[in-house]
Every structure is written in C-alpha cells, then in structure tokens.
Design a protein around this motif. Structure first.
Motif, PDB file in Angstrom:
ATOM      1  N   UNK A   1       0.706  -1.151  -0.272  1.00 45.32           N
ATOM      2  CA  UNK A   1      -0.064  -0.260   0.363  1.00 45.32           C
ATOM      3  C   UNK A   1       0.788   1.491  -0.271  1.00 45.32           C
ATOM      4  N   UNK A   2       0.622   2.285  -1.253  1.00 51.76           N
ATOM      5  CA  UNK A   2       1.460   3.176  -1.442  1.00 51.76           C
ATOM      6  C   UNK A   2       1.665   4.189   0.122  1.00 51.76           C
ATOM      7  N   UNK A   3      -0.010   4.526   0.193  1.00 55.48           N
ATOM      8  CA  UNK A   3       0.263   5.364   1.801  1.00 55.48           C
ATOM      9  C   UNK A   3       1.167   4.893   2.994  1.00 55.48           C
ATOM     10  N   UNK A   4       0.785   3.302   2.821  1.00 53.60           N
ATOM     11  CA  UNK A   4       1.634   3.070   3.897  1.00 53.60           C
ATOM     12  C   UNK A   4       3.481   3.516   4.088  1.00 53.60           C
ATOM     13  N   UNK A   5       4.187   2.897   2.485  1.00 57.11           N
ATOM     14  CA  UNK A   5       4.921   3.808   2.845  1.00 57.11           C
ATOM     15  C   UNK A   5       5.414   4.727   2.647  1.00 57.11           C
ATOM     16  N   UNK A   6       4.814   5.678   2.005  1.00 55.50           N
ATOM     17  CA  UNK A   6       4.486   7.026   2.505  1.00 55.50           C
ATOM     18  C   UNK A   6       4.950   7.645   3.704  1.00 55.50           C
ATOM     19  N   UNK A   7       3.788   6.573   4.273  1.00 60.08           N
ATOM     20  CA  UNK A   7       4.301   7.395   6.132  1.00 60.08           C
ATOM     21  C   UNK A   7       5.293   6.601   6.547  1.00 60.08           C
ATOM     22  N   UNK A   8       6.469   5.746   6.521  1.00 57.46           N
ATOM     23  CA  UNK A   8       7.837   5.089   6.577  1.00 57.46           C
ATOM     24  C   UNK A   8       8.408   6.013   6.227  1.00 57.46           C
ATOM     25  N   UNK A   9       8.292   6.020   4.809  1.00 53.81           N
ATOM     26  CA  UNK A   9       9.008   6.995   4.545  1.00 53.81           C
ATOM     27  C   UNK A   9       9.462   8.596   5.208  1.00 53.81           C
TER      28      UNK A   9
END
Ligand code: PHE
Length: 332
Positions: A1-9
């Motif tokens: 999920x792109x949103x989760x990755x963005x949060x991690x980044x």
C-alpha cells in the motif's frame, strides 16, 4: 500500500532531520517542515487518508497516529536537549557541582562567653569591660594587694617594658578583678555587673594551664548584700549553664580584696569542679573607690571560663582552644 510506505518514508526522514538539527533554530525549522499545521509534510499525508478505501482506513489511521506521535515526541525531546546550556565552555565542564563552601563557626569559647552573659543578664547583671593593659593601681593597689605581695612579683606577671618609659609601670592584667575597680570608680552603688575577658599569667603551659585564659568577674554591691546572695547567684548560674542539679561548695581561702574569701567548687557528674575564687568585697576596696562600707556591702567572684567549657564538652586539653585547628573547631 503506497500510503503506508509514504508514512514510513516520512518517519525515517523526520528522525534523520531531527537528529541532524544542531541548535534551537534548526530544530524549529525541522518541526515546521514535518509537523507544521499549515504546510507541513504531515498535512500532505493526512490528505492521503481521505483517499484510501473505507476498509483500509482504520489500519492506516492508526499507523498515521503512531507515526505522528513518535515524530512529535522525538522533536520535543531534541528541543529540550538543545535548549540546555552547553556542558563545556572553553574546555571546562560548567555543569559540574562547585566545591561546597565551608561555613565558619563561632569559637567554642566565644559561644561560652555569650551564654555566660545571657545567663547573668537574666539575673540582672549587665556586662562591663576594662583594658587588658593595666596599671598597678587597678591590678593591685586598689584591690588591696600591697607592694610586697608575692602576686606582684615581676616574674608572676607580664610587665610591658616599652610602656614603662612613657607611662610608668604597665602590665597585662592578671585578673579581671581590675574591672571591679574601674566600674566602681565610675558609678555609685548599687552595682551589678559581670566582666568577661582575657587575663595573662606567665604559667608553664600544659593541658590545664595557659599563659592567657578567660575569666568572668562578677560584682554585686548594694545594701544588705550577703554571702547567701553570692551562693545563690553562683548556684543559679551553674545550674543554668550545666543544666543539672548542681551543688555549690565554699572552701575558706584568702584574697586581699575579699573578706571573707572562699574557693568555690561545684559538684557535677560525681566530681568536684573548681570554679574560681569569691568573697565579700573587702571594706578597704570599697573605701578606695569612695563607697561607704557602712552603707553598702558586696560580693565578688572570678571564674575560669575555659574550665566550664572544657567540662561541658569533654575537652581534655586547654591548648585546643588556641591552636585554631579547624578539625577541632568544626565540632562546636
Ligand atoms: N581575681 C581572683 C583570681 O584571679 C578571683 C577572685 C575574684 C576572687 C573576685 C575573689 C573575688 O584568682
């Protein structure tokens, strides 16, 4: 999920930037970039939340809140750390505790003297003073000590050669009884004084003798003063200082300036303690200062100050008082 990755980044970037901020201004810029309400990167992520499916939203929402609170905490911690003053300035660790100041104390003899004055003050005796350099009149003659008396032997006294040429014979007073004379010369009866100060005698110095020590002189002159008054005053004094039920004992003695004369002892903690000399003021002394011995009578006493202080505190050597060893003085 792109949103989760963005949060991690986002979290990784924030943590790195927070660690890199090296002063208060820098961490403030980091805070605005990552947590700012208006244009911070967190705002962009929040917009993402609105776009995900209703199914994914709870997972993402929780993750968003976790990341947000961790970044806020890290930022606040760094701010606190950076707002502390620098530990080290020019190589000196300014946060180390200083060396504690050691407060001075009142010398045990001075404490004793203050307490003596206080006790005698409660019995109505005011404090009087006299000079330590005396003439023969006040140290001897007015006290009824004749020229041929052994107490006047130059070897028993500290005569001052330098003063003699200009002023006639002068000596360091050998007793505080000099102050009796000086006070009576200056005022009419009734008199009720104590005088506490140094006296000088060329004794061999040992554990109980010093060539300088302190005496408390007491003098009470009025109509009908008797030896009963003397005994009462000394007993009240001793009781007040040592706080015990003390007995006062008189032994017959002789002093040229009192008649009758006594040595005064005090029973304390199963021992007799020699306090000093006392007696009824000799009529010759009263006459020498212009008092009328048919009108007034009086008593006088002279007590050793060190002796009381030694007994009370268990000090076994008088020299301790004069050596200025702070290890000794700090105990009082
Ligand atoms: N002056 C005496 C001494 O030094 C003590 C004393 C004082 C005796 C007053 C009688 C009266 O020994």
């Amino acid at each position: 999920m792109a949103a989760l990755e963005q949060l991690t980044a986002y979290e990784e970037d924030a943590v790195r930037a927070i660690a890199a901020a090296s002063d208060a201004a820098a961490i403030e810029l980091v805070r605005i970039e990552f947590l700012g309400k208006k244009r911070g990167r967190l705002k962009d992520l929040q917009a993402l939340l609105g776009q995900v499916s209703a199914e994914d939203r709870p997972v993402l929402g929780k993750r968003f809140n976790d990341v947000k609170s961790r970044v806020e905490q890290a930022c606040a911690d760094r701010q606190t750390a950076l707002s502390k003053p620098a530990r080290s300035i020019a190589g000196i660790d300014v946060t180390l505790p200083g060396s504690p100041l050691r407060l001075g104390r009142i010398h045990p003899l001075t404490q004793t003297i203050d307490e003596f004055r206080e006790i005698m003050g409660q019995l109505g005796f005011t404090s009087a003073d006299g000079p330590e350099i005396e003439d023969e009149f006040h140290n001897f003659e007015a006290l009824n000590i004749p020229q041929d008396h052994p107490a006047r032997d130059p070897l028993e006294n500290f005569y001052l050669a330098a003063a003699a040429a200009a002023h006639g014979p002068r000596l360091l007073r050998s007793q505080t009884s000099t102050v009796q004379i000086r006070v009576m010369e200056q005022r009419p009866p009734p008199v009720r004084i104590v005088s506490i100060g140094r006296v000088y005698r060329p004794d061999d110095v040992d554990a109980t003798h010093s060539c300088m020590f302190h005496q408390m002189e007491g003098l009470m002159v009025d109509r009908h003063v008797t030896m009963a008054d003397l005994k009462t005053v000394l007993r009240l004094f001793a009781t007040a200082y040592l706080g015990a039920d003390v007995h006062v004992r008189f032994r017959p003695s002789f002093f040229p300036f009192t008649e009758p004369s006594v040595e005064v002892d005090m029973r304390w903690q199963d021992r007799w303690l020699e306090l000093g000399g006392a007696g009824m003021v000799d009529p010759n002394v009263l006459r020498a200062v212009g008092y009328d011995p048919d009108e007034v009578t009086g008593f006088a006493f002279g007590l050793g100050v060190e002796r009381f202080c030694m007994r009370r505190h268990g000090v076994d050597d008088i020299r301790r008082f004069y050596e200025n060893d702070v290890r000794f003085l700090r105990q009082f």
